[in-house]
Motif scaffolding. Structure first.
Motif, PDB file in Angstrom:
ATOM      1  N   MET A   5       0.846  -1.197   0.000  1.00 53.03           N
ATOM      2  CA  MET A   5       0.000   0.000   0.000  1.00 53.03           C
ATOM      3  C   MET A   5       0.878   1.243   0.000  1.00 53.03           C
ATOM      4  O   MET A   5       1.812   1.350   0.788  1.00 53.03           O
ATOM      5  N   GLY A   6       0.609   2.180  -0.905  1.00 58.57           N
ATOM      6  CA  GLY A   6       1.375   3.409  -0.962  1.00 58.57           C
ATOM      7  C   GLY A   6       0.809   4.462  -0.028  1.00 58.57           C
ATOM      8  O   GLY A   6      -0.405   4.554   0.167  1.00 58.57           O
ATOM      9  N   HIS A   7       1.667   5.262   0.547  1.00 62.12           N
ATOM     10  CA  HIS A   7       1.271   6.342   1.437  1.00 62.12           C
ATOM     11  C   HIS A   7       1.806   7.661   0.896  1.00 62.12           C
ATOM     12  O   HIS A   7       2.793   7.693   0.174  1.00 62.12           O
ATOM     13  N   VAL A   8       1.143   8.739   1.284  1.00 59.17           N
ATOM     14  CA  VAL A   8       1.571  10.078   0.903  1.00 59.17           C
ATOM     15  C   VAL A   8       2.092  10.795   2.141  1.00 59.17           C
ATOM     16  O   VAL A   8       1.465  10.771   3.199  1.00 59.17           O
ATOM     17  N   LEU A   9       3.251  11.414   1.996  1.00 61.44           N
ATOM     18  CA  LEU A   9       3.829  12.247   3.045  1.00 61.44           C
ATOM     19  C   LEU A   9       3.587  13.704   2.678  1.00 61.44           C
ATOM     20  O   LEU A   9       4.046  14.170   1.632  1.00 61.44           O
ATOM     21  N   GLY A  10       2.848  14.427   3.502  1.00 57.23           N
ATOM     22  CA  GLY A  10       2.612  15.843   3.292  1.00 57.23           C
ATOM     23  C   GLY A  10       3.489  16.674   4.198  1.00 57.23           C
ATOM     24  O   GLY A  10       3.651  16.358   5.380  1.00 57.23           O
ATOM     25  N   ILE A  11       4.079  17.751   3.652  1.00 50.86           N
ATOM     26  CA  ILE A  11       4.948  18.647   4.413  1.00 50.86           C
ATOM     27  C   ILE A  11       4.429  20.066   4.253  1.00 50.86           C
ATOM     28  O   ILE A  11       4.255  20.548   3.127  1.00 50.86           O
ATOM     29  N   ASP A  12       4.186  20.742   5.368  1.00 55.16           N
ATOM     30  CA  ASP A  12       3.681  22.111   5.371  1.00 55.16           C
ATOM     31  C   ASP A  12       4.707  23.011   6.050  1.00 55.16           C
ATOM     32  O   ASP A  12       4.937  22.911   7.260  1.00 55.16           O
ATOM     33  N   VAL A  13       5.334  23.892   5.258  1.00 63.70           N
ATOM     34  CA  VAL A  13       6.361  24.806   5.769  1.00 63.70           C
ATOM     35  C   VAL A  13       5.682  26.123   6.121  1.00 63.70           C
ATOM     36  O   VAL A  13       5.548  27.017   5.284  1.00 63.70           O
ATOM     37  N   SER A  14       5.234  26.269   7.350  1.00 64.66           N
ATOM     38  CA  SER A  14       4.491  27.470   7.737  1.00 64.66           C
ATOM     39  C   SER A  14       5.412  28.476   8.415  1.00 64.66           C
ATOM     40  O   SER A  14       6.620  28.281   8.500  1.00 64.66           O
ATOM     41  N   THR A  15       4.826  29.550   8.925  1.00 63.46           N
ATOM     42  CA  THR A  15       5.611  30.653   9.476  1.00 63.46           C
ATOM     43  C   THR A  15       6.243  30.319  10.819  1.00 63.46           C
ATOM     44  O   THR A  15       7.320  30.834  11.141  1.00 63.46           O
ATOM     45  N   GLY A  23       4.056  15.525  -0.888  1.00 60.84           N
ATOM     46  CA  GLY A  23       3.412  16.775  -1.283  1.00 60.84           C
ATOM     47  C   GLY A  23       3.886  17.915  -0.410  1.00 60.84           C
ATOM     48  O   GLY A  23       4.112  17.739   0.793  1.00 60.84           O
ATOM     49  N   LEU A  24       4.065  19.091  -1.019  1.00 58.19           N
ATOM     50  CA  LEU A  24       4.576  20.254  -0.300  1.00 58.19           C
ATOM     51  C   LEU A  24       3.576  21.400  -0.339  1.00 58.19           C
ATOM     52  O   LEU A  24       2.961  21.667  -1.375  1.00 58.19           O
ATOM     53  N   THR A  25       3.425  22.082   0.770  1.00 58.64           N
ATOM     54  CA  THR A  25       2.695  23.334   0.826  1.00 58.64           C
ATOM     55  C   THR A  25       3.404  24.223   1.822  1.00 58.64           C
ATOM     56  O   THR A  25       4.335  23.790   2.503  1.00 58.64           O
ATOM     57  N   GLY A  26       2.982  25.487   1.917  1.00 51.72           N
ATOM     58  CA  GLY A  26       3.657  26.343   2.878  1.00 51.72           C
ATOM     59  C   GLY A  26       3.305  27.802   2.726  1.00 51.72           C
ATOM     60  O   GLY A  26       2.476  28.181   1.896  1.00 51.72           O
ATOM     61  N   GLN A  27       3.972  28.618   3.524  1.00 58.28           N
ATOM     62  CA  GLN A  27       3.754  30.056   3.505  1.00 58.28           C
ATOM     63  C   GLN A  27       4.074  30.624   2.124  1.00 58.28           C
ATOM     64  O   GLN A  27       5.051  30.243   1.487  1.00 58.28           O
ATOM     65  N   MET A  28       3.228  31.535   1.664  1.00 60.34           N
ATOM     66  CA  MET A  28       3.415  32.127   0.342  1.00 60.34           C
ATOM     67  C   MET A  28       4.195  33.436   0.439  1.00 60.34           C
ATOM     68  O   MET A  28       4.432  33.967   1.516  1.00 60.34           O
ATOM     69  N   ALA A  41      15.439  35.067   4.591  1.00 59.51           N
ATOM     70  CA  ALA A  41      14.254  35.229   3.753  1.00 59.51           C
ATOM     71  C   ALA A  41      13.381  36.348   4.309  1.00 59.51           C
ATOM     72  O   ALA A  41      13.194  36.462   5.522  1.00 59.51           O
ATOM     73  N   ILE A  42      12.846  37.177   3.413  1.00 59.70           N
ATOM     74  CA  ILE A  42      11.892  38.211   3.802  1.00 59.70           C
ATOM     75  C   ILE A  42      10.499  37.594   3.693  1.00 59.70           C
ATOM     76  O   ILE A  42      10.107  37.130   2.619  1.00 59.70           O
ATOM     77  N   LEU A  43       9.740  37.584   4.783  1.00 60.74           N
ATOM     78  CA  LEU A  43       8.510  36.808   4.863  1.00 60.74           C
ATOM     79  C   LEU A  43       7.296  37.574   4.354  1.00 60.74           C
ATOM     80  O   LEU A  43       7.324  38.787   4.153  1.00 60.74           O
ATOM     81  N   TRP A  44       6.206  36.854   4.216  1.00 65.17           N
ATOM     82  CA  TRP A  44       4.944  37.399   3.715  1.00 65.17           C
ATOM     83  C   TRP A  44       4.410  38.531   4.590  1.00 65.17           C
ATOM     84  O   TRP A  44       3.738  39.444   4.109  1.00 65.17           O
ATOM     85  N   ASN A  45       4.681  38.474   5.900  1.00 65.19           N
ATOM     86  CA  ASN A  45       4.135  39.472   6.821  1.00 65.19           C
ATOM     87  C   ASN A  45       5.069  40.649   7.050  1.00 65.19           C
ATOM     88  O   ASN A  45       4.801  41.502   7.888  1.00 65.19           O
ATOM     89  N   ASP A  46       6.155  40.721   6.296  1.00 66.47           N
ATOM     90  CA  ASP A  46       7.078  41.848   6.364  1.00 66.47           C
ATOM     91  C   ASP A  46       6.414  43.075   5.728  1.00 66.47           C
ATOM     92  O   ASP A  46       5.791  42.985   4.676  1.00 66.47           O
ATOM     93  N   GLN A  47       6.554  44.235   6.375  1.00 65.84           N
ATOM     94  CA  GLN A  47       5.848  45.440   5.930  1.00 65.84           C
ATOM     95  C   GLN A  47       6.796  46.591   5.553  1.00 65.84           C
ATOM     96  O   GLN A  47       6.381  47.746   5.522  1.00 65.84           O
TER      97      GLN A  47
END
Length: 223
Positions: A1-11, A87-92, A108-114
């Motif tokens: 049986m195959g499995h999926v590994l999801g990775i979420d790179v958040s803030t 699968g990869l997801t994360g902060q935009m 890295a300059i992040l999404w919430n930098d003003q």
């Protein structure tokens, strides 16, 4: 049986999850980190934090993931060899700047930098406010990637001269996992550098902002 590994790179953390073929969650792992505010309105992160947290979260989820017991078979551990896809997801919107060898040039300059209010005005003037919206579907906003690049261009020329690659946070993790530079079109649309009609990088916007198109990775359709 195959499995999926999801990775979420958040803030503030990287999370990992293992899901089986029926969509059931078989394990979760998390590794937390912070971000720095070196000046008021600034928000930065060392990309190495994401990689270290990815390694820790994946190790954690694999150490705790199990197939449940059935009436016929006992529960079994899920190993790395059981993972069929990642699968990869994360902060935009963040700007990860790399040199020719793939080394990080600055935090890295992040999404919430003003910090980039003035740069948003520069972009509107360079492209034209109506033309910018027509191409990218967005007005210039401080959270997007393009104003961050313009800020580096105008405030850190020593970094600007060494840029060879620009990635978003999760795509830096992809690079460390696979050695490939890539970015999905959905995230590309959030950079303010994307032509929505052509579904690729906008040569017009890049030229107006003096951004080398060779810095940007190939884009692909997400699932």
């Amino acid at each position: 049986m195959g499995h999926v590994l999801g990775i979420d790179v958040s803030t503030t953390a990287t999370k990992a999850v293992v899901i089986d073929e029926t969509g059931q969650v078989r394990g979760i792992g998390t590794s937390e980190y912070g971000f720095s505010v070196p000046r008021p309105l600034w928000s930065e992160q060392d990309p190495e934090l994401w990689w270290e947290a990815t390694v820790a979260a994946v190790r954690s989820v694999l150490a705790t993931s199990r197939e449940p017991a059935t009436s016929r078979e006992p529960g079994t551990d899920i190993a790395g060899t059981d993972i069929a896809a990642v699968g990869l997801t994360g902060q935009m919107h963040g700007a990860v700047l790399l040199d020719e060898g793939g080394s990080v040039l600055r935090p890295a300059i992040l999404w919430n930098d003003q910090r980039t209010g003035a740069e948003c005005d520069v972009i509107r003037q360079a492209v034209g406010p109506e033309r910018l919206v027509a191409i990218t579907g967005n007005d210039a906003q401080t959270g997007f990637t393009a104003p961050k690049l313009v800020w580096v261009r105008d405030h850190e020329p020593q970094v600007w001269r060494r840029i060879a690659h620009v990635l978003l946070p999760k795509d830096y993790v992809r690079l460390r996992l696979t050695g490939e530079y890539a970015l999905d079109k959905a995230d590309g649309a959030g950079t303010l550098l994307f032509d929505l009609a052509a579904r690729d990088w906008s040569a017009e916007v890049l030229a107006a902002l003096r951004i080398d198109p060779a810095w940007l990775p190939p884009t692909f359709e997400g699932p």
